[in-house]
Design a protein around this motif. Sequence first.
Motif: not given
Length: 89
Positions: A47, A42, A53, A70, A45, A59, A49-51
Amino acid sequence: MGRGDLTSEQWARLEPLLPVGKKPERPPIRSKRQLINGIRWRARTGAPWRDVPARYGEWETFTGSFGAGSAPSGVGSSPSCRPRPTRRA
């Protein structure tokens, strides 16, 4: 192991520095290595938290570890971390 995940050598150096769980008789669902690799993914990237993998865990695992936001609890909540309002001339 995904690109950017900790190598076995890196993990061997990091693991002894991590705190022991509060309930050692109850093993965690996800390993600390998975959690740290997810946090690193995270951070790398940018991105949400929900994204993160699924291989790193759900998440909610990460937001549960860091509080509701976050960032780790308390980070960004002090007045000095908030953006200053713009002044009108």
